[in-house]
Enzyme design. Structure first.
Site, PDB file in Angstrom:
ATOM      1  N   LYS A  21      24.432   8.469  40.177  1.00  0.00           N
ATOM      2  CA  LYS A  21      25.560   8.878  41.590  1.00  0.00           C
ATOM      3  C   LYS A  21      24.567   8.776  42.748  1.00  0.00           C
ATOM      4  CE  LYS A  21      29.154  12.038  43.060  1.00  0.00           C
ATOM      5  NZ  LYS A  21      29.817  13.392  42.506  1.00  0.00           N
ATOM      6  N   SER A  37      34.873  12.853  42.481  1.00  0.00           N
ATOM      7  CA  SER A  37      34.124  12.185  43.456  1.00  0.00           C
ATOM      8  C   SER A  37      33.268  11.053  42.790  1.00  0.00           C
ATOM      9  CB  SER A  37      33.234  13.037  44.242  1.00  0.00           C
ATOM     10  OG  SER A  37      32.403  13.700  43.461  1.00  0.00           O
ATOM     11  N   SER A  40      34.523  16.376  39.327  1.00  0.00           N
ATOM     12  CA  SER A  40      34.116  15.217  39.697  1.00  0.00           C
ATOM     13  C   SER A  40      33.450  14.219  38.668  1.00  0.00           C
ATOM     14  CB  SER A  40      33.182  15.272  41.088  1.00  0.00           C
ATOM     15  OG  SER A  40      33.954  15.856  42.050  1.00  0.00           O
TER      16      SER A  40
END
Lengths: 95, 498
Positions: free
Chosen positions: B86, B161, B185
């Site tokens: 990420k 997310s 997330s």
């Protein structure tokens, strides 16, 4: 509780975030809706309940006081948006 | 019958623990596997937009180094395995943006601890995955680099997310990736993309070098296509870190060795507060069927569990997380790094840098937090939220006094259409109703695939007691072996490389 445009401008000022008039109006509407949802909390009785700041109870974590090498100046300055020789350049803080 | 060696592309389709066996038996090199991953990731990008940066050159260098290690026998479980990271996790010398214009071009001078550990283990980093800006969002639409698409239906969101990390694993670009979970997330995108996602116990994994959003809530954790792979990656990143004073000095168990206990005898609670109004019927059916599988395989299911303060978790979260964010994001002043606007005075320059550098959702949360912490409102909002947080923690602790696991839906809905909720913040926030309470309490939790509703994946959430990741993984592994839902793949999976 609905917010006013002035309150939104005050919050934006505290947060140092510049907003256009359009953005102020939209933020007022959206923030007011969200704040209304927060009123749910009033139905919970927290008399005598201590606050939780984080969920794993660690306190006063210490480390040995030993010196370590710092990154060199050029490495640190490489990410700065405006540099003047060995310095970061900023607008005058005092007029 | 002759056994033909698998092509690198076919090996890429396997879970990471199988890829590792192929690497060790020299059936494939890390370079060949990495080339296959890069080719597939690149080919899929036009449809998915799962990555912000693809690091071809670095990845191939890492693969060659891994091959040298594999030849010498000095291997760790993840040596030579391609992984996605990420773009909230600092990677030394590799652009790290948090999906924000504020950090476009920013190259960290350090690796975050988690990446440093994986580097040490010889993992191969194929790129930095897309996310909602600063991890604030539930759809990966709030990215300055465009939205990520769901491999099950390209018109739909992957969740967020950590949507890029979930989408690339679901599509077979990589078998493993890392996300962060502040309010869901990791788990919600895992649910919406039909894969496994694990949020570790608060403190289980170091946060050092992870771009900060809400420091009392967030954890780094793995995405994988099965529990065994999640165990592998969690084992590689967990542990105390002197650089993160909130990391827990608790020994890291051998998660892989503890996978095989089955479901029999597990005391499972089903807390009714998570079956919320407005939950999609298809999601409810899939979750009920999953609970039945636990029951049929020897788990002791208790449906009388109640956590009465859980409905307060959403407002508690949207006070605490933005408050912490407003403090954490105060560092972006356009001076030492990040976006800087041009203006006449220092204050104008700072306000314009932040006004233009941050996207709409980030500004919204900064305002919420600034408001909640401001004079006159602190007691009514922030302090009150912290006290209700205590109630929620106590209720979870009480539930785990007599249960090993709680089972709930992970998301009240399947993947929704791109654009459907992006202009309605409250509707977007409601996506995380089932995941947020767990971050408030600090417990570990997973989402695992448990079926489909209208052709889209549904996630079952497993919540465990503090540091009981082995129990979660054991249950996830057994359930996966029984139902095989983890083997179902979208039509988009793999195949797009030549």
């Amino acid at each position: 509780m609905p917010l006013t445009d002035d309150e939104v401008r005050h919050i934006a000022r505290l947060a140092r975030v510049g907003l256009s008039d359009d953005e102020v109006a939209r933020a007022r509407e959206q923030l007011s809706t969200i704040l209304e949802h927060f009123e749910l909390l009033n139905s919970y009785d927290v008399e005598g309940v201590p606050p939780t700041a984080q969920s794993f109870d660690l306190a006063n974590v210490e480390r040995d006081d030993v010196s370590r090498e710092s990154p060199d100046r050029d490495t640190l300055l490489a990410n700065a948006p405006r540099v003047d020789g060995p310095y970061v350049r900023v607008r005058a803080v005092l007029e | 019958m002759t056994t033909e060696a698998l092509r690198p592309d076919a090996i890429l389709d396997l879970p990471a623990h199988e890829q590792a066996k192929q690497l060790r038996s020299s059936a494939v090199t890390s370079r060949a596997l990495t080339e296959a991953a890069l080719a597939r990731v690149r080919a899929q990008e036009t449809s998915l937009n799962a990555y912000i940066t693809i690091t071809d050159t670095e990845a191939l260098e890492q693969a060659d180094a891994a091959d040298a290690r594999l030849r010498s026998g000095n291997v760790a479980p993840l040596t030579g395995i391609p992984i996605g990271v990420k773009d909230l996790l600092s990677t030394k010398g590799v652009e790290t943006t948090a999906a924000s214009n504020m950090l476009r071009g920013f190259k960290p001078i350090i690796d975050c601890t988690v990446v440093a550990k994986l580097r040490e283990a010889g993992a191969v980093f194929v790129g930095k995955t897309n996310l909602d800006e600063f991890a604030m969002g539930s759809s990966t639409e709030h990215s300055a680099y465009g939205a990520t698409h769901n491999p099950w239906d390209l018109e739909r969101v992957p969740g967020g997310s950590s949507g890029g990390s979930a989408a690339t694993v679901a599509a077979g670009g990589v078998a493993l990736s890392l996300g962060t979970d502040t309010g869901g997330s990791i788990r919600q995108p895992a649910a919406l993309c039909g894969i496994v996602g694990l949020k570790p116990t608060y403190g289980r994994v170091s946060r050092f070098g992870v771009i900060a959003f809400a420091s009392s809530l967030e954890q780094v954790g793995p995405f994988a296509r099965d529990a065994e792979d999640a165990a592998l990656l969690l084992g590689a990143i967990a542990g105390v870190d002197p650089q993160d004073a909130t990391s827990a000095p608790v020994p890291v168990p051998d998660y892989t060795a503890l996978l095989f206990g089955g479901l029999a005898g597990l005391r499972v609670g089903v807390p009714r507060e998570f079956f919320v109004d407005g939950m999609e019927p298809g999601v409810r059916d899939a979750v009920e069927a999953a609970i039945k599988v636990f029951e049929d395989n020897g788990a002791i299911v208790d449906r009388d569990v109640t956590l009465p303060s859980v409905p307060a978790a959403l407002p508690v979260y949207y006070i605490i997380a933005p408050s912490e964010a407003s403090a954490n994001l105060a560092r972006y002043d356009g001076v030492k790094y990040g976006y800087r606007a041009e203006a006449e005075t220092m204050w104008d320059e700072m306000e314009q840098s932040r006004g233009r550098g941050f996207g709409a959702e980030v500004k919204r949360r900064i305002f919420l937090g600034t408001y909640a912490l401001s004079a006159g409102y602190y007691d009514a909002y922030y302090l009150k939220a912290q006290k209700v947080r205590t109630l929620i923690r106590r209720e979870f602790a009480a539930a785990f006094a007599s249960h090993d696991l709680l089972l709930t839906p992970c998301s009240p809905n399947v993947a929704f259409k791109l654009g459907e909720k992006v202009d309605d913040p409250l509707a977007m926030y409601l996506n995380d109703l089932c995941t947020i309470p767990v971050n408030i309490a600090g417990n570990p939790a997973m989402s695992i695939p448990c079926g489909f509703a209208e052709g889209l994946p549904v996630g079952l959430q497993l919540i465990g007691d503090m540091f009981s990741e082995p129990t979660l993984l054991r249950a996830a592994h057994a359930y996966g072996e029984i139902t095989k839902f983890q083997e179902r793949r979208p039509a988009f999976f793999g195949g797009h490389s030549s």
